[in-house]
Design a protein around this motif. Structure first.
Motif, PDB file in Angstrom:
ATOM      1  N   MET A   3       1.568  12.581  -9.388  1.00  0.00           N
ATOM      2  CA  MET A   3       1.242  13.991  -9.237  1.00  0.00           C
ATOM      3  C   MET A   3       2.457  14.865  -9.559  1.00  0.00           C
ATOM      4  SD  MET A   3      -1.004  13.642  -5.730  1.00  0.00           S
ATOM      5  CE  MET A   3      -1.198  15.417  -5.509  1.00  0.00           C
ATOM      6  N   SER A   4       3.655  14.375  -9.197  1.00  0.00           N
ATOM      7  CA  SER A   4       4.875  15.130  -9.526  1.00  0.00           C
ATOM      8  C   SER A   4       5.044  15.259 -11.034  1.00  0.00           C
ATOM      9  CB  SER A   4       6.106  14.432  -8.922  1.00  0.00           C
ATOM     10  OG  SER A   4       6.038  14.414  -7.523  1.00  0.00           O
ATOM     11  N   LEU A   5       4.815  14.156 -11.765  1.00  0.00           N
ATOM     12  CA  LEU A   5       4.954  14.192 -13.225  1.00  0.00           C
ATOM     13  C   LEU A   5       3.949  15.152 -13.856  1.00  0.00           C
ATOM     14  CD1 LEU A   5       5.562  10.422 -14.019  1.00  0.00           C
ATOM     15  CD2 LEU A   5       7.219  12.297 -14.144  1.00  0.00           C
ATOM     16  N   VAL A   6       2.713  15.124 -13.344  1.00  0.00           N
ATOM     17  CA  VAL A   6       1.704  16.054 -13.856  1.00  0.00           C
ATOM     18  C   VAL A   6       2.146  17.487 -13.580  1.00  0.00           C
ATOM     19  CG1 VAL A   6      -0.664  16.864 -13.568  1.00  0.00           C
ATOM     20  CG2 VAL A   6      -0.184  14.424 -13.679  1.00  0.00           C
ATOM     21  N   GLY A   7       2.688  17.726 -12.369  1.00  0.00           N
ATOM     22  CA  GLY A   7       3.152  19.066 -12.027  1.00  0.00           C
ATOM     23  C   GLY A   7       4.281  19.539 -12.932  1.00  0.00           C
ATOM     24  N   VAL A   8       5.223  18.637 -13.247  1.00  0.00           N
ATOM     25  CA  VAL A   8       6.327  18.999 -14.155  1.00  0.00           C
ATOM     26  C   VAL A   8       5.790  19.336 -15.538  1.00  0.00           C
ATOM     27  CG1 VAL A   8       8.348  18.092 -15.361  1.00  0.00           C
ATOM     28  CG2 VAL A   8       8.068  17.680 -12.894  1.00  0.00           C
ATOM     29  N   PHE A   9       4.845  18.521 -16.015  1.00  0.00           N
ATOM     30  CA  PHE A   9       4.249  18.786 -17.330  1.00  0.00           C
ATOM     31  C   PHE A   9       3.570  20.149 -17.353  1.00  0.00           C
ATOM     32  CE2 PHE A   9       0.337  18.689 -19.869  1.00  0.00           C
ATOM     33  CZ  PHE A   9       0.862  18.507 -21.146  1.00  0.00           C
ATOM     34  N   LEU A  10       2.796  20.472 -16.319  1.00  0.00           N
ATOM     35  CA  LEU A  10       2.099  21.756 -16.270  1.00  0.00           C
ATOM     36  C   LEU A  10       3.086  22.917 -16.161  1.00  0.00           C
ATOM     37  CD1 LEU A  10      -0.878  20.867 -13.887  1.00  0.00           C
ATOM     38  CD2 LEU A  10      -0.945  21.193 -16.376  1.00  0.00           C
ATOM     39  N   ARG A  21       0.831  -1.202   0.000  1.00  0.00           N
ATOM     40  CA  ARG A  21       0.000   0.000   0.000  1.00  0.00           C
ATOM     41  C   ARG A  21       0.870   1.259   0.000  1.00  0.00           C
ATOM     42  NH1 ARG A  21      -4.852   0.362   4.220  1.00  0.00           N
ATOM     43  NH2 ARG A  21      -5.166  -1.703   3.255  1.00  0.00           N
ATOM     44  N   HIS A  22       1.976   1.208   0.720  1.00  0.00           N
ATOM     45  CA  HIS A  22       2.893   2.356   0.703  1.00  0.00           C
ATOM     46  C   HIS A  22       3.489   2.560  -0.691  1.00  0.00           C
ATOM     47  CE1 HIS A  22       2.838   3.286   4.966  1.00  0.00           C
ATOM     48  NE2 HIS A  22       2.979   2.012   5.243  1.00  0.00           N
ATOM     49  N   LEU A  23       3.771   1.449  -1.391  1.00  0.00           N
ATOM     50  CA  LEU A  23       4.269   1.573  -2.762  1.00  0.00           C
ATOM     51  C   LEU A  23       3.201   2.198  -3.664  1.00  0.00           C
ATOM     52  CD1 LEU A  23       6.128  -1.849  -3.138  1.00  0.00           C
ATOM     53  CD2 LEU A  23       7.130   0.421  -2.814  1.00  0.00           C
ATOM     54  N   GLY A  24       1.933   1.852  -3.403  1.00  0.00           N
ATOM     55  CA  GLY A  24       0.853   2.482  -4.156  1.00  0.00           C
ATOM     56  C   GLY A  24       0.778   3.981  -3.888  1.00  0.00           C
ATOM     57  N   TYR A  25       0.960   4.367  -2.619  1.00  0.00           N
ATOM     58  CA  TYR A  25       0.979   5.789  -2.286  1.00  0.00           C
ATOM     59  C   TYR A  25       2.148   6.488  -2.984  1.00  0.00           C
ATOM     60  CZ  TYR A  25      -2.251   4.593   1.527  1.00  0.00           C
ATOM     61  OH  TYR A  25      -3.318   4.161   2.266  1.00  0.00           O
ATOM     62  N   THR A  26       3.304   5.788  -3.042  1.00  0.00           N
ATOM     63  CA  THR A  26       4.465   6.366  -3.728  1.00  0.00           C
ATOM     64  C   THR A  26       4.144   6.647  -5.191  1.00  0.00           C
ATOM     65  OG1 THR A  26       6.007   5.197  -2.272  1.00  0.00           O
ATOM     66  CG2 THR A  26       6.868   5.955  -4.387  1.00  0.00           C
ATOM     67  N   ALA A  27       3.534   5.676  -5.860  1.00  0.00           N
ATOM     68  CA  ALA A  27       3.178   5.858  -7.270  1.00  0.00           C
ATOM     69  C   ALA A  27       2.202   7.022  -7.452  1.00  0.00           C
ATOM     70  CB  ALA A  27       2.572   4.565  -7.823  1.00  0.00           C
ATOM     71  N   THR A  28       1.268   7.175  -6.513  1.00  0.00           N
ATOM     72  CA  THR A  28       0.308   8.280  -6.611  1.00  0.00           C
ATOM     73  C   THR A  28       1.007   9.624  -6.480  1.00  0.00           C
ATOM     74  OG1 THR A  28      -1.444   6.900  -5.691  1.00  0.00           O
ATOM     75  CG2 THR A  28      -1.756   9.290  -5.580  1.00  0.00           C
TER      76      THR A  28
END
Length: 223
Positions: A206-213, A195-202
């Motif tokens: 969000m970081s990738l979306v932020g970089v794109f924006l 579950r922590h790995l899932g949180y990491t991916a989430t």
């Protein structure tokens, strides 16, 4: 669409927007790193638990036993003070955790979770006294709900002592092997590493979306 005309105020707002977006990217990236570390720590904990639980049971007659160490209790069951923890779910079915006190040779009390049972008539105790000492469970309680007979919503040492008129239990334990149909509980972390790995991916998503924006906003604006 053309960029709006350049003004010092508009330029400052654009800089501020880019800075805020960059800060959000850094925060979400760091949150992902933190969750990744949590997953690693949980994996180490699971390995340590497995190593401890593989040890031979240690005879125990008095005092506080070591956590997660298999122990063979010396004393007697006190079935007259047995309680049930209500609304415990197993495989999608609501039932009870059966909690039976055990009195050690020095008269101290250990509360033992003997497992899950679907109704209010669990099997009687057997001669099985091999358990794993555990940290006292943390329950979320929205209100101070009083017990109904021997059925509790949650339990702590003081509440059990007040109800049973016995000394406060100093240890909580899980029985190691199931008996007479009871489904044994296991000493695993409440939140598994996956579950922590899932949180990491989430967070990193969000970081990738932020970089794109950030890149898109930077290209479409003039500073």
């Amino acid at each position: 669409m053309k960029n709006p005309p350049y003004t010092p105020i508009l330029a400052q707002r654009r800089r501020s927007a880019l800075i805020c977006l960059a800060v959000l990217v850094v925060i979400t990236f760091c949150m992902g790193l933190w969750q990744l570390g949590r997953a690693h720590d949980k994996q180490i904990l699971i390995a340590q638990l497995a190593k401890q639980e593989a040890l031979a049971p240690l005879p125990w007659a008095k005092g506080i036993p070591p956590l997660f160490r298999p122990i063979k209790l010396i004393g007697q069951w006190l079935p007259q003070a047995e309680i049930l923890l209500d609304h415990r779910i197993e495989a999608g079915q609501i039932g009870y955790h059966v909690i039976t006190p055990f009195q050690l040779s020095d008269q101290s009390i250990v509360l033992i979770n003997r497992g899950w049972w679907p109704d209010t008539r669990p099997p009687k105790t057997s001669d099985n006294t091999i358990v794993n000492a555990q940290p006292w469970p943390r329950y979320i309680e929205l209100a101070n709900t009083q017990p109904t007979g021997h059925i509790f919503q949650n339990i702590n040492p003081a509440r059990f002592a007040a109800w049973s008129k016995l000394p406060q239990p100093h240890t909580y334990a899980l029985i190691q092997e199931g008996e007479r149909g009871l489904i044994v509980q296991h000493s695993q972390p409440a939140i598994p590493p996956e579950r922590h790995l899932g949180y990491t991916a989430t967070w990193w998503g969000m970081s990738l979306v932020g970089v794109f924006l950030w890149i898109r906003f930077k290209r479409e604006t003039r500073l």
